[in-house]
Design a protein around this motif. Structure first.
Motif, short mmCIF file in Angstrom:
data_model
loop_
_atom_site.label_atom_id
_atom_site.label_comp_id
_atom_site.label_asym_id
_atom_site.label_seq_id
_atom_site.Cartn_x
_atom_site.Cartn_y
_atom_site.Cartn_z
N HIS A 24 0.83 -1.20 0.00
CA HIS A 24 0.00 0.00 0.00
C HIS A 24 0.86 1.26 0.00
O HIS A 24 0.63 2.19 -0.78
CB HIS A 24 -0.92 -0.02 1.22
CG HIS A 24 -1.80 1.19 1.32
ND1 HIS A 24 -2.91 1.37 0.54
CD2 HIS A 24 -1.70 2.30 2.12
CE1 HIS A 24 -3.48 2.53 0.83
NE2 HIS A 24 -2.76 3.11 1.79
N ASP A 25 1.88 1.29 0.86
CA ASP A 25 2.77 2.46 0.94
C ASP A 25 3.53 2.65 -0.35
O ASP A 25 3.73 3.79 -0.81
CB ASP A 25 3.75 2.32 2.10
CG ASP A 25 3.06 2.36 3.46
OD1 ASP A 25 1.92 2.86 3.51
OD2 ASP A 25 3.66 1.90 4.44
N ILE A 30 4.37 5.81 -5.37
CA ILE A 30 4.46 5.87 -6.83
C ILE A 30 3.39 6.79 -7.40
O ILE A 30 3.65 7.57 -8.32
CB ILE A 30 4.34 4.45 -7.43
CG1 ILE A 30 5.57 3.62 -7.05
CG2 ILE A 30 4.20 4.52 -8.95
CD1 ILE A 30 5.48 2.16 -7.46
N ARG A 31 2.18 6.71 -6.86
CA ARG A 31 1.12 7.61 -7.31
C ARG A 31 1.52 9.06 -7.09
O ARG A 31 1.27 9.93 -7.94
CB ARG A 31 -0.18 7.31 -6.55
CG ARG A 31 -0.87 6.01 -6.95
CD ARG A 31 -2.26 5.94 -6.36
NE ARG A 31 -2.91 4.68 -6.65
CZ ARG A 31 -3.01 3.68 -5.78
NH1 ARG A 31 -2.51 3.81 -4.56
NH2 ARG A 31 -3.61 2.56 -6.12
N GLU A 32 2.13 9.36 -5.93
CA GLU A 32 2.56 10.72 -5.64
C GLU A 32 3.63 11.18 -6.63
O GLU A 32 3.61 12.32 -7.10
CB GLU A 32 3.11 10.79 -4.21
CG GLU A 32 3.58 12.17 -3.78
CD GLU A 32 2.46 13.19 -3.74
OE1 GLU A 32 2.76 14.38 -3.88
OE2 GLU A 32 1.29 12.78 -3.56
N LEU A 33 4.56 10.29 -6.96
CA LEU A 33 5.60 10.63 -7.93
C LEU A 33 4.99 10.94 -9.30
O LEU A 33 5.38 11.91 -9.97
CB LEU A 33 6.60 9.48 -8.06
CG LEU A 33 7.54 9.25 -6.86
CD1 LEU A 33 8.32 7.95 -7.06
CD2 LEU A 33 8.50 10.43 -6.71
N SER A 35 1.83 11.91 -9.94
CA SER A 35 1.03 13.13 -9.88
C SER A 35 1.92 14.37 -9.87
O SER A 35 1.62 15.36 -10.56
CB SER A 35 0.16 13.12 -8.61
OG SER A 35 -0.76 12.04 -8.64
N THR A 36 3.01 14.31 -9.12
CA THR A 36 3.92 15.45 -9.06
C THR A 36 4.56 15.71 -10.42
O THR A 36 4.67 16.86 -10.87
CB THR A 36 5.02 15.20 -8.01
OG1 THR A 36 4.41 14.98 -6.73
CG2 THR A 36 5.98 16.38 -7.92
N ALA A 37 4.97 14.62 -11.08
CA ALA A 37 5.60 14.77 -12.40
C ALA A 37 4.61 15.35 -13.41
O ALA A 37 4.96 16.23 -14.20
CB ALA A 37 6.13 13.43 -12.88
N ARG A 38 3.38 14.86 -13.38
CA ARG A 38 2.38 15.37 -14.31
C ARG A 38 2.09 16.84 -14.05
O ARG A 38 1.96 17.64 -14.99
CB ARG A 38 1.09 14.56 -14.17
CG ARG A 38 1.17 13.18 -14.84
CD ARG A 38 -0.13 12.42 -14.66
NE ARG A 38 -0.14 11.18 -15.45
CZ ARG A 38 -1.10 10.27 -15.40
NH1 ARG A 38 -2.14 10.46 -14.59
NH2 ARG A 38 -1.04 9.18 -16.15
N ALA A 39 1.97 17.23 -12.76
CA ALA A 39 1.72 18.64 -12.43
C ALA A 39 2.87 19.51 -12.91
O ALA A 39 2.67 20.61 -13.43
CB ALA A 39 1.52 18.80 -10.92
#
Length: 364
Positions: A24-25, A30-33, A35-39
């Motif tokens: 889960h962690d 990975i999701r945060e990475l 999302s940050t890259a896309r932003a």
């Protein structure tokens, strides 16, 4: 039949599945990475597009329209717009090209535009284009960049005439330009950029008659709105702050801290016009705060006296600025934009006349 493993052992078909720890962690990280890259990609693309629009506008205005007749400009716009929109879409139609030219004229310094691109979108710049005063436009651009205003918040600040309500707006143009230049370089706000007059407290929902206690209670109920109206960087510290001096107890109405100014800010709420006695009261509070509450690295505390009316002549003679005291009116209902504009223009003119008189006295 069970299948043998290389070591000759048999694996049963009902072997429990392998359990991976921290799945889960790991997925959350990975999701945060992603999302940050896309932003970041979106911001980069928006910045590149905005700079492209500025350069197109500058090229049309300077290289093609300089010194040409108006008729030539009309034909040029239509011809370029027709060709570009056919090749690249409606984003390069005639209306869009005109807006790009307006953008390049309003923001003539490319380096300043580049410095704002990471924080401001093309839509931010569109909201700034109609502002005819360069200092006002620069104020909103720098504040939106420094404070991370959304486009909606920027439009709200412009509609509420925030610039005209700052203490800075009544200063000489060179002083305003210097402070905005310092903000651009250091991202550091000054009291002149933060303090306002009047404060618009229409969100408090006060009726026709109220007392100071009811005003204070309404502010506490609507603290989020009050902090937004106070300005950038304010946080609430205390209500009715007890100040004990000798055998007497005093109570400061509201105490805030501004992280951008690195100062405590004392706020006193008054019903009616400003009275000279308020100066001595606030000076006492500020000196006590300076001695007993000021932390290492902080600037001297500031005081704000909020009144429903001001006596400009008394305030001028008392030279409150030297004591770090700012007197401002507050409005519990927002007047029409025209009425507010007239009031602010009159106040600014009075302030400039006082400064001119002071300068003339010094020169004698």
């Amino acid at each position: 039949m069970p299948n043998p493993d290389p070591a000759g052992r048999h694996l049963m078909d009902d072997t429990p599945p392998l359990t991976l720890p921290h799945t889960h962690d790991l997925l959350a990280d990975i999701r945060e990475l992603i999302s940050t890259a896309r932003a970041g990609m979106v911001r980069t693309v928006n910045a590149e597009l905005t700079l492209l629009y500025w350069r197109i506008g500058r090229r049309i205005h300077v290289d093609q329209m300089g010194g040409r007749r108006a008729r030539y400009g009309e034909v040029l716009f239509k011809r370029i717009a027709r060709t570009l929109s056919a090749e690249f879409g409606d984003s390069f139609g005639e209306k869009s090209l005109r807006r790009m030219v307006q953008f390049s004229i309003a923001s003539a310094d490319e380096q300043i535009v580049v410095s704002l691109l990471r924080q401001l979108s093309w839509t931010h710049f569109i909201a700034l284009i109609p502002l005819s005063d360069p200092l006002k436009r620069d104020f909103y651009a720098q504040m939106a960049s420094t404070e991370g205003w959304s486009v909606r918040m920027l439009r709200q600040r412009i509609d509420s005439m925030l610039y005209e309500r700052t203490a800075l707006s009544s200063q000489p143009e060179q002083t305003i330009a210097n402070e905005l230049s310092a903000l651009r370089r250091n991202q550091q706000l000054s009291p002149g950029l933060v303090l306002r007059d009047p404060y618009v407290l229409d969100f408090l929902g006060l009726k026709e008659c109220w007392d100071e206690q009811e005003l204070e209670g309404a502010i506490l109920r609507e603290m989020q709105g009050f902090l937004l109206e106070l300005g950038a960087g304010f946080s609430f510290v205390a209500r009715q702050k007890r100040i004990q001096i000798d055998d007497d107890d005093f109570h400061l109405d509201l105490l805030f801290y501004n992280r951008r100014l690195r100062r405590l800010v004392a706020v006193e709420l008054k019903i009616g016009d400003f009275k000279p006695a308020y100066k001595g009261q606030m000076e006492l509070y500020l000196r006590w705060l300076d001695r007993y509450e000021r932390e290492e690295g902080e600037e001297a505390p500031l005081g704000i006296i909020l009144c429903t009316g001001k006596k400009a002549g008394q305030i001028e003679l008392l030279e409150l600025d030297r004591s770090g005291i700012h007197v401002a009116e507050y409005l519990t209902s927002l007047p029409s934009r025209e009425v507010l504009k007239q009031r602010l223009q009159a106040a600014t003119e009075r302030a400039r006349q006082r400064m001119e008189f002071t300068a003339a006295e010094i020169d004698r």
